[in-house]
Design an enzyme around this catalytic site. Structure first.
Site, PDB file in Angstrom:
ATOM      1  CB  CYS A  63      -0.807   0.648   9.370  1.00 63.50           C
ATOM      2  SG  CYS A  63      -1.566   2.200   8.163  1.00 63.50           S
TER       3      CYS A  63
ATOM      4  N   GLY B 279      -1.649  -3.454  -5.305  1.00 60.30           N
ATOM      5  CA  GLY B 279      -2.012  -3.723  -6.841  1.00 60.30           C
ATOM      6  C   GLY B 279      -1.178  -4.579  -7.238  1.00 60.30           C
TER       7      GLY B 279
ATOM      8  CG  ASN C 141      -4.158   2.582   1.346  1.00 56.48           C
ATOM      9  OD1 ASN C 141      -4.028   3.278   2.711  1.00 56.48           O
ATOM     10  ND2 ASN C 141      -3.571   1.940   1.100  1.00 56.48           N
ATOM     11  CB  SER C 142      -2.655   7.909   2.096  1.00 53.28           C
ATOM     12  OG  SER C 142      -2.467   9.419   3.677  1.00 53.28           O
TER      13      SER C 142
ATOM     14  CG  ASN D  90       0.941  -2.602   5.724  1.00 47.79           C
ATOM     15  OD1 ASN D  90      -0.027  -2.333   4.607  1.00 47.79           O
ATOM     16  ND2 ASN D  90       0.342  -2.704   7.074  1.00 47.79           N
TER      17      ASN D  90
ATOM     18  CB  SER E  30      -6.145  -6.307   7.787  1.00 44.05           C
ATOM     19  OG  SER E  30      -6.452  -5.087   7.895  1.00 44.05           O
TER      20      SER E  30
ATOM     21  CG  LEU F  29      -4.431   2.362  11.308  1.00 46.33           C
ATOM     22  CD1 LEU F  29      -3.392   2.556  12.090  1.00 46.33           C
ATOM     23  CD2 LEU F  29      -4.776   0.728  10.341  1.00 46.33           C
TER      24      LEU F  29
END
Lengths: 303, 242
Positions: A128, A215, A68-69, A190, A20, A72
């Site tokens: 998240c 990654g 990453n930021s 996650n 996702s 959502l």
């Protein structure tokens, strides 16, 4: 050669999924690969209302990883059902809807709405790190994981997968909390929270200060957590975190992951999932494995 | 896909020009993603500077590890590329055109200028100090230069060059650093001229999936995010918040 696996009643033609948040709703990648060849697509995290996400910068590269930021950004549950699901339905691929609520009620509401044709399973995102409400705040508390899982299970007939965060002291008790709540499977990991500082401005690069690391850099950590989770529950575990090659995917399966998902590496190489599926087949042929299930959990710790 | 490097040379301090074998079609303003090797993970987006028969040119500035690796690549080496990506410039025919470029925003404007095939093209280019690509641009229009240190052309910013021209043109195209684009946008709005700009944001995938290259788009009194890689990199100046 038998490549199909079963995740809580959901049969997948092969164990390679896309994680996702790394595959949008499939459209972009359909220009590169045949989506029907994937085991499953875990779609971008959905919220009740559309979300604009966080202000840029949203990405920063580190050796072998990215932070990453995104926060959502998504069209909301109705936007997904009306605008994105019809496209995915054209493909012979399992669609796993990832839901990220801000309360137990929101999770239940979305699970109920997604109890429709074209959605094959629900992934509950309690992990998240880039949102203030819900997200990882839920995933670090076992009682929250348990409550949300129970509420989602009550609201849907689809298999329920709970996605765990690695940002906890003991992954085994989080995995157990999901299993006790009735989860059909768990998925992990996650992203791992991290931070970057701009040495010229002496400020954090990201407005939220922290962001999520993913990654190849996180793969050994993810593998260890998946292994621990596999030992602590009887439900299937879906492994993800830094998978970029068939050998990475095979490691997770030897550790006990019933299926795997490719995340960040989709950004690097849009064809990587196809290469991984082919690589798994080659490995099986070379090692005389006819059924992928014979490989899963075959780890020997006697060294 | 793997592409062969034909040449890779420094054309100005820290500015490199790489020429690659190329078969694909691409529109001005589109970009490619290159695997720069070394410790870099993500591909790097690079604007297309020119396409001529079966070769593609990119012009890039040494910035970090990716471009450093790129600068060390030799003719004959192969490089992994995807693209072309993105939504490029809209081509309007038979118009009086103004091209405004700043720094490393200049290269993609060369392919645009060439493809516009317009009779009247004013080209305003701004550099810090050293100039490059000037002769190439001169083939297609009248070139005006500004440098911040005054070493070439007018001393100052590129926007200083266009004050007297802007009222006489039909459409403006721009690419360059954010402060330049901001100033250009304000000037275009004031002069009531349509203006397309190419914007830059950090990218992950380059194909519209990762949602990291968000750019604010005006939406009545509010805003929403569009993706620079897929919805752009070219936008109408008035719709995008810089």
């Amino acid at each position: 050669m038998k490549l199909d696996v079963e995740i809580g009643g959901l049969r997948l033609k092969n164990p390679v999924m896309v994680a996702s948040g790394t595959f949008g709703f499939g459209k972009e990648y359909s220009e590169y690969i045949d989506l029907s060849k994937l085991g499953a697509i875990m779609v971008k995290g959905l919220t009740v209302k559309p979300r604009e996400g966080n202000p840029p910068p949203r990405i920063y590269e580190t050796p072998s990883g990215i932070l990453n930021s995104v926060g959502l950004q998504n069209p909301g549950i109705d936007g997904f059902i009306k605008g994105e699901l019809p496209f995915l339905k054209k493909y012979d691929v399992a669609v796993i809807a990832n839901i990220a609520g801000e309360s137990v009620d929101e999770f239940a509401y979305m699970a109920k709405k997604l109890d429709i044709d074209g959605v094959h399973a629900i992934e509950v995102n309690v992990s998240c790190p880039n949102v203030k409400e819900g997200g990882m705040a839920f995933g670090v508390k076992t009682e929250c994981i348990n409550d949300i899982t129970k509420a989602v299970k009550k609201s849907t007939n689809k298999p329920v997968i709970v996605k765990l965060t690695p940002n906890v002291g003991d992954i085994a008790i989080c995995a157990k909390a999901a299993e006790d709540g009735g989860a059909d499977a768990i998925s992990l990991i996650n992203t791992i929270t991290g931070m970057v500082i701009d040495i010229n401005t002496r400020k954090p690069v990201f407005k939220n200060i922290y962001a999520g690391l993913s990654g190849p850099a996180v793969k050994p950590i993810a593998l260890k957590l998946v292994y621990e989770a596999v030992k602590s529950v009887t439900i299937p575990v879906i492994g993800m975190g830094g998978i970029s090659s068939a050998s990475d995917a095979i490691e997770f399966m030897i550790a006990g992951a019933k299926a795997i998902a490719v995340g960040t590496y989709n950004f690097v190489d849009p064809y990587c999932t196809m290469k991984i599926i082919e690589g798994i087949k080659e490995y099986m042929k070379l090692n005389n494995i006819d059924n992928i299930n014979d490989l899963i959990g075959s780890l020997s710790t006697e060294i | 896909m793997l592409k062969k490097i034909i040449s890779n040379i420094e054309i100005s301090s820290g500015i490199y020009k790489m020429v690659l074998e190329w078969e694909e079609k691409a529109f001005p303003g589109q970009f490619i993603m290159l695997n720069c090797g070394g410790r870099t993970l993500l591909k790097r987006p690079m604007s297309i500077c020119d396409i001529d028969k079966k070769i593609l040119t990119i012009v890039y500035q040494l910035k970090g590890e990716g471009t450093k690796n790129l600068s060390k690549m030799k003719p004959g080496d192969s490089i992994e590329i995807t693209g072309p990506h993105g939504h490029g410039f809209d081509i309007f025919k038979n118009k009086k055109i103004l091209i405004v470029g700043g720094g490393v925003g200049i290269p993609p404007l060369l392919y645009l200028t060439k493809e516009l095939k317009s009779e009247k093209i004013y080209i305003a280019l701004g550099f810090r100090s050293e100039i490059y690509l000037i002769d190439e641009f001169k083939k297609y229009g009248e070139v005006f230069i500004a440098t911040e240190d005054g070493s070439h052309g007018k001393c100052g910013y590129v926007t200083d060059l266009i004050k007297d021209i802007i009222d006489d043109i039909d459409i403006i195209y721009g690419c360059g650093p954010k402060p330049m684009l901001k100033a250009l946008k304000e000037m275009a709005i004031k002069a009531k001229k349509p203006c397309q700009i190419s914007v830059e944001e950090r990218m992950g995938c380059g194909i519209g999936a990762c949602m990291v290259c968000a750019c604010k788009i005006k939406d009545k009194d509010n805003f929403h995010y569009k993706k620079v890689c897929k919805d752009g990199p070219v936008f109408w100046a008035e719709e995008v918040e810089i």
